[in-house]
Motif scaffolding. Structure first.
Motif, PDB file in Angstrom:
ATOM      1  N   SER A   1       5.851  17.416   6.226  1.00 31.73           N
ATOM      2  CA  SER A   1       7.277  17.124   6.115  1.00 31.73           C
ATOM      3  C   SER A   1       7.637  16.663   4.706  1.00 31.73           C
ATOM      4  O   SER A   1       6.799  16.129   3.969  1.00 31.73           O
ATOM      5  N   LYS A   2       8.919  16.862   4.320  1.00 30.42           N
ATOM      6  CA  LYS A   2       9.410  16.452   3.009  1.00 30.42           C
ATOM      7  C   LYS A   2       9.308  14.941   2.842  1.00 30.42           C
ATOM      8  O   LYS A   2       9.005  14.441   1.749  1.00 30.42           O
ATOM      9  N   ALA A   3       9.526  14.191   3.921  1.00 31.29           N
ATOM     10  CA  ALA A   3       9.454  12.723   3.850  1.00 31.29           C
ATOM     11  C   ALA A   3       8.049  12.274   3.462  1.00 31.29           C
ATOM     12  O   ALA A   3       7.874  11.352   2.651  1.00 31.29           O
ATOM     13  N   THR A   4       7.032  12.946   4.027  1.00 36.03           N
ATOM     14  CA  THR A   4       5.649  12.608   3.689  1.00 36.03           C
ATOM     15  C   THR A   4       5.362  12.924   2.231  1.00 36.03           C
ATOM     16  O   THR A   4       4.735  12.138   1.508  1.00 36.03           O
ATOM     17  N   ILE A   5       5.813  14.094   1.784  1.00 35.60           N
ATOM     18  CA  ILE A   5       5.594  14.503   0.390  1.00 35.60           C
ATOM     19  C   ILE A   5       6.250  13.511  -0.557  1.00 35.60           C
ATOM     20  O   ILE A   5       5.653  13.107  -1.570  1.00 35.60           O
ATOM     21  N   ASP A   6       7.467  13.092  -0.238  1.00 30.49           N
ATOM     22  CA  ASP A   6       8.169  12.108  -1.075  1.00 30.49           C
ATOM     23  C   ASP A   6       7.382  10.798  -1.151  1.00 30.49           C
ATOM     24  O   ASP A   6       7.224  10.207  -2.224  1.00 30.49           O
ATOM     25  N   THR A   7       6.876  10.366  -0.021  1.00 28.33           N
ATOM     26  CA  THR A   7       6.108   9.114   0.024  1.00 28.33           C
ATOM     27  C   THR A   7       4.835   9.221  -0.804  1.00 28.33           C
ATOM     28  O   THR A   7       4.458   8.279  -1.520  1.00 28.33           O
ATOM     29  N   VAL A   8       4.175  10.372  -0.714  1.00 24.52           N
ATOM     30  CA  VAL A   8       2.941  10.594  -1.489  1.00 24.52           C
ATOM     31  C   VAL A   8       3.228  10.514  -2.977  1.00 24.52           C
ATOM     32  O   VAL A   8       2.530   9.824  -3.735  1.00 24.52           O
ATOM     33  N   PHE A   9       4.275  11.212  -3.434  1.00 23.18           N
ATOM     34  CA  PHE A   9       4.605  11.205  -4.859  1.00 23.18           C
ATOM     35  C   PHE A   9       5.007   9.805  -5.337  1.00 23.18           C
ATOM     36  O   PHE A   9       4.687   9.410  -6.452  1.00 23.18           O
ATOM     37  N   GLU A  10       5.719   9.085  -4.495  1.00 19.55           N
ATOM     38  CA  GLU A  10       6.171   7.746  -4.884  1.00 19.55           C
ATOM     39  C   GLU A  10       5.008   6.758  -4.950  1.00 19.55           C
ATOM     40  O   GLU A  10       5.039   5.795  -5.713  1.00 19.55           O
ATOM     41  N   THR A  11       3.976   6.995  -4.140  1.00 15.53           N
ATOM     42  CA  THR A  11       2.856   6.056  -4.046  1.00 15.53           C
ATOM     43  C   THR A  11       1.740   6.359  -5.042  1.00 15.53           C
ATOM     44  O   THR A  11       1.153   5.447  -5.631  1.00 15.53           O
ATOM     45  N   ALA A  12       1.434   7.632  -5.202  1.00 21.83           N
ATOM     46  CA  ALA A  12       0.291   8.022  -6.032  1.00 21.83           C
ATOM     47  C   ALA A  12       0.509   7.655  -7.498  1.00 21.83           C
ATOM     48  O   ALA A  12       1.567   7.919  -8.055  1.00 21.83           O
ATOM     49  N   ARG A  13      -0.495   7.036  -8.109  1.00 22.83           N
ATOM     50  CA  ARG A  13      -0.470   6.713  -9.533  1.00 22.83           C
ATOM     51  C   ARG A  13      -1.342   7.734 -10.249  1.00 22.83           C
ATOM     52  O   ARG A  13      -2.525   7.894  -9.927  1.00 22.83           O
ATOM     53  N   VAL A  14      -0.785   8.426 -11.202  1.00 25.01           N
ATOM     54  CA  VAL A  14      -1.492   9.527 -11.841  1.00 25.01           C
ATOM     55  C   VAL A  14      -2.797   9.070 -12.481  1.00 25.01           C
ATOM     56  O   VAL A  14      -3.809   9.771 -12.442  1.00 25.01           O
ATOM     57  N   GLU A  15      -2.796   7.857 -13.077  1.00 22.51           N
ATOM     58  CA  GLU A  15      -4.019   7.377 -13.732  1.00 22.51           C
ATOM     59  C   GLU A  15      -5.104   7.041 -12.706  1.00 22.51           C
ATOM     60  O   GLU A  15      -6.307   7.172 -12.992  1.00 22.51           O
ATOM     61  N   GLU A  16      -4.700   6.613 -11.495  1.00 18.71           N
ATOM     62  CA  GLU A  16      -5.667   6.318 -10.445  1.00 18.71           C
ATOM     63  C   GLU A  16      -6.259   7.605  -9.878  1.00 18.71           C
ATOM     64  O   GLU A  16      -7.469   7.687  -9.633  1.00 18.71           O
ATOM     65  N   VAL A  17      -5.405   8.588  -9.675  1.00 19.06           N
ATOM     66  CA  VAL A  17      -5.862   9.871  -9.123  1.00 19.06           C
ATOM     67  C   VAL A  17      -6.841  10.539 -10.074  1.00 19.06           C
ATOM     68  O   VAL A  17      -7.948  10.936  -9.687  1.00 19.06           O
ATOM     69  N   ILE A  18      -6.468  10.637 -11.334  1.00 25.54           N
ATOM     70  CA  ILE A  18      -7.326  11.312 -12.317  1.00 25.54           C
ATOM     71  C   ILE A  18      -8.548  10.466 -12.628  1.00 25.54           C
ATOM     72  O   ILE A  18      -9.631  10.991 -12.920  1.00 25.54           O
ATOM     73  N   GLY A  19      -8.403   9.139 -12.544  1.00 27.30           N
ATOM     74  CA  GLY A  19      -9.526   8.244 -12.811  1.00 27.30           C
ATOM     75  C   GLY A  19     -10.693   8.431 -11.861  1.00 27.30           C
ATOM     76  O   GLY A  19     -11.819   8.024 -12.166  1.00 27.30           O
ATOM     77  N   ASP A  20     -10.449   9.064 -10.701  1.00 29.09           N
ATOM     78  CA  ASP A  20     -11.543   9.376  -9.774  1.00 29.09           C
ATOM     79  C   ASP A  20     -12.421  10.506 -10.292  1.00 29.09           C
ATOM     80  O   ASP A  20     -13.542  10.701  -9.805  1.00 29.09           O
ATOM     81  N   PHE A  21     -11.920  11.259 -11.268  1.00 34.41           N
ATOM     82  CA  PHE A  21     -12.647  12.433 -11.744  1.00 34.41           C
ATOM     83  C   PHE A  21     -12.984  12.371 -13.235  1.00 34.41           C
ATOM     84  O   PHE A  21     -13.898  13.043 -13.698  1.00 34.41           O
ATOM     85  N   VAL A  22     -12.216  11.600 -13.981  1.00 38.81           N
ATOM     86  CA  VAL A  22     -12.397  11.522 -15.435  1.00 38.81           C
ATOM     87  C   VAL A  22     -12.502  10.057 -15.840  1.00 38.81           C
ATOM     88  O   VAL A  22     -11.730   9.219 -15.358  1.00 38.81           O
ATOM     89  N   ASN A  23     -13.445   9.755 -16.714  1.00 36.67           N
ATOM     90  CA  ASN A  23     -13.597   8.396 -17.213  1.00 36.67           C
ATOM     91  C   ASN A  23     -12.510   8.122 -18.259  1.00 36.67           C
ATOM     92  O   ASN A  23     -12.576   8.609 -19.385  1.00 36.67           O
ATOM     93  N   LEU A  24     -11.495   7.368 -17.868  1.00 36.34           N
ATOM     94  CA  LEU A  24     -10.334   7.122 -18.729  1.00 36.34           C
ATOM     95  C   LEU A  24     -10.452   5.772 -19.428  1.00 36.34           C
ATOM     96  O   LEU A  24     -10.920   4.795 -18.848  1.00 36.34           O
TER      97      LEU A  24
END
Length: 658
Positions: A3-26
């Motif tokens: 649903s669009k509501a779920t997608i909106d919540t995901v985008f609002e919650t996810a921090r780009v540096e945290e997401v990428i930090g799982d794969f790249v040493n920042l």
């Protein structure tokens, strides 16, 4: 369908540096983060993440976008998969809407292989824990190895029944296609009846850094001498043995946090270390270490500690892997266990504190390791000792950093009791040999370039002036569109002598309104279709909303827009990689001269379009005798006058853009 509501919540919650930090040493770089590109081979960081803008840009490959775009690019997720991954990471409940038949049909081959592999992992784990055969054979085996239920769950360990086609029959019954069971290697094709590759084996799922199941390792539990003890999935579209490391999914955060990676050989080595409390450990899964596997670790840390058992033959073979690690510019230590012990057995009977102490105490620099390993063989034989020293210098020559090479030369001189001068001379010969090889390669490349160049001796790459200006205007709208600035407006009026003249007036307005009204007034439309679409979309957002949030705007863009916008707004961040401030160079920010920056770009756009019109007018002039060209010439002359006025306003020399 999510649903669009779920997608909106995901985008609002996810921090780009945290997401990428799982794969790249920042590492922090001002208000941004930087790291090594996960998409190319490099030793200097060119990968930037902007938390404030919610985007990333990889300057080495040109890729960029938001957190979802990263997962799609890096882990080959589909859009729904990326959303599901982030929802799971941030504990967001997913609301589903009904999926159309057309949407269900959009599943490519790779995705089907991933789905089959994920199902197989669940099937094998369920068989291990809930079937009589699985509990009696597979579960008992893991218990004998000392693995707890939590460990079995963490690594999704499983069991494949002894029956020839138990898994295949079950998977087909669940609707999975035989072609994907075969392409992943889970099922071996046969005309009369396909059968299970891993029948009668305990199963170790092999996962990517993002947790996707790529393949499996299976260990036989019988004494069948004709069957291989360990069997791996065959190479496939999703599984390449030389490019994966067992345990990387479970280890990635610990590796980045502790800035060190323990490298072992087998599955159970990884699992036993994890159960002992040491999670920053991965395995090459019984294969010779490869550059691709080393680069996978290099994304998370520059430090590798290789763990070996006391087997002398295995140790000698491992030395080759050390040289590969050094070539990648990484720091390597080696730790060996007592005779008869391997990482699995040693960790099983050692407490966490004692295990950590042992690793710290016994981890040797690679020079010390080579010396201790090979000196026993050389003993008092001068020829063997000379070969040993030469072998150590070869390893040193692999190190890209000259300062590190110098330090290791000094260490080698001390340990082997030989002069630094001799070692430097040997090292110089080896390095010179490498330089000659590189030179030959460059000459070949240069020769190829000359051939291409001579084919088009007068053709030079044209600068896309119009595209660059349009790009800058998009950037201004994205970053500064909602800011109010004072601009100098030219109005038609009457001067003190009663003559019609240009009058200037200072007017405060938003940057987006200034750009929109200027382009509307000039009836200008962007030449680039992509930039035109982005511009129209941005203007609509600005006209319909009082405020503008870049991160929210990026949330729902299609991949093409997201990539283009990331490229545009992250260009200015590239200077962070060069650390100008550290060199006492302090470039002015755009905000300090924003009104001038906006005005200059609008003038440049007009300048280009007028120059283009003048050229078109000149080309339209008829060369025929008696032709009436007065209209064309007058119009061109008027526009030339306008160019001179622009020149006066901006202090530029009049030039024509072609």
């Amino acid at each position: 369908m999510i649903s669009k509501a779920t997608i909106d919540t995901v985008f609002e919650t996810a921090r780009v540096e945290e997401v990428i930090g799982d794969f790249v040493n920042l590492k922090r770089a001002g208000s941004n983060w930087k790291g090594l590109s996960p998409f190319s081979e490099e030793r200097s960081p060119s990968f930037m993440v902007s938390p404030a803008k919610g985007i990333w840009k990889d300057f080495s490959s040109g890729k960029g976008g938001n957190s979802v775009a990263f997962l799609m690019e890096h882990s080959h997720f589909t859009y729904p998969e990326a959303i599901r991954y982030l929802a799971k990471k941030y504990n967001i409940e997913i609301e589903e809407t009904e999926q159309t038949d057309e949407e269900k049909a959009i599943t490519d081959v790779r995705e089907s292989m991933y789905l089959v592999s994920e199902y197989a992992k669940t099937y094998f784990n369920n068989t291990l824990l809930n079937s009589e055969e699985g509990k009696a054979i597979g579960y008992s085996y893991f218990k004998e190895r000392g693995f707890t239920n939590d460990t079995i769950k963490k690594f999704s360990l499983g069991y494949s029944p002894e029956s020839w086609d138990a898994f295949t029959k079950e998977a087909l019954g669940k609707g999975y296609k035989l072609e994907f069971l075969e392409s992943t290697g889970l099922t071996i094709p046969r005309d009369d009846r396909p059968f299970d590759r891993f029948k009668g084996r305990v199963m170790f799922p092999i996962e990517s850094m993002s947790g996707r199941v790529l393949g499996f390792g299976g260990r036989i539990l019988t004494n069948d001498k004709k069957a291989a003890k360990y069997l791996n999935s065959p190479e496939s579209e999703i599984y390449h043995k030389s490019k994966v490391l067992y345990g990387i999914f479970q280890a990635k955060q610990s590796i980045a946090k502790l800035n060190n990676c323990y490298l072992v050989e087998g599955y159970t080595d990884v699992i036993q270390f994890n159960q002992s409390g040491i999670e920053n450990v991965v395995a090459s899964s019984g294969t010779a270490l490869t550059p691709d596997q080393i680069r996978l670790i290099n994304r998370l840390t520059k430090n590798i500690t290789v763990l070996f058992d006391g087997d002398a033959a295995g140790l000698r073979a491992s030395v080759r892997g050390i040289d590969l690690i050094l070539e990648e510019g990484m720091n390597v230590k080696v730790c060996t266990f007592p005779d008869g012990e391997d990482p699995d057995s040693f960790a099983k009977k050692t407490s966490y504190d004692d295990l950590v102490l042992y690793l710290e105490t016994n981890a040797k620099d690679f020079i010390q390791f080579k010396a201790s390993l090979l000196m026993n063989e050389a003993k008092n034989d001068p020829i063997k000792k000379a070969d040993l020293i030469r072998d150590m210098v070869v390893s040193i020559s692999k190190i890209p950093d000259r300062i590190q090479r110098e330090i290791y030369i000094q260490e080698c001189s001390r340990i082997m009791d030989i002069s630094e001068q001799v070692l430097h001379s040997t090292l110089a010969q080896l390095v010179q040999k490498d330089v000659v090889e590189v030179g030959k390669k460059q000459k070949q490349e240069q020769k190829a370039f000359e051939i291409v160049k001579n084919e088009n001796p007068f053709e030079a790459e044209k600068v896309d002036t119009l595209g660059n200006v349009e790009r800058e205007i998009i950037k201004i709208l994205l970053l500064y569109g909602n800011i109010s600035e004072v601009f100098e407006e030219v109005l038609i009026g009457t001067n003190s002598e009663g003559e019609v003249d240009d009058l200037t007036e200072q007017i405060e307005t938003k940057v987006c309104q200034k750009i929109y009204l200027s382009l509307q007034q000039d009836e200008v439309e962007f030449a680039s279709i992509l930039f035109r679409n982005i511009y129209n979309d941005l203007i609509n957002v600005y006209l319909q909303n009082e405020s503008f949030n870049l991160e929210q705007y990026m949330m729902h863009l299609n991949p093409e827009f997201a990539q283009a916008i990331a490229d545009i707004i992250m260009d200015d961040e590239e200077h962070v990689l060069h650390n100008w401030q550290g060199q006492n160079i302090f470039p002015k920010t755009k905000l300090e001269t924003l009104n001038q920056f906006v005005t200059d770009n609008l003038f440049t756009l007009r300048w280009f379009l007028i120059s283009q019109f003048i050229e078109n007018s000149k080309n339209s002039v008829s060369r025929e005798p008696g032709a009436d060209n007065i209209g064309f010439l007058t119009e061109a002359n008027d526009y030339n006058g306008l160019l001179k006025k622009f020149s006066y306003k901006t202090g530029r020399v009049v030039v024509r853009y072609h």
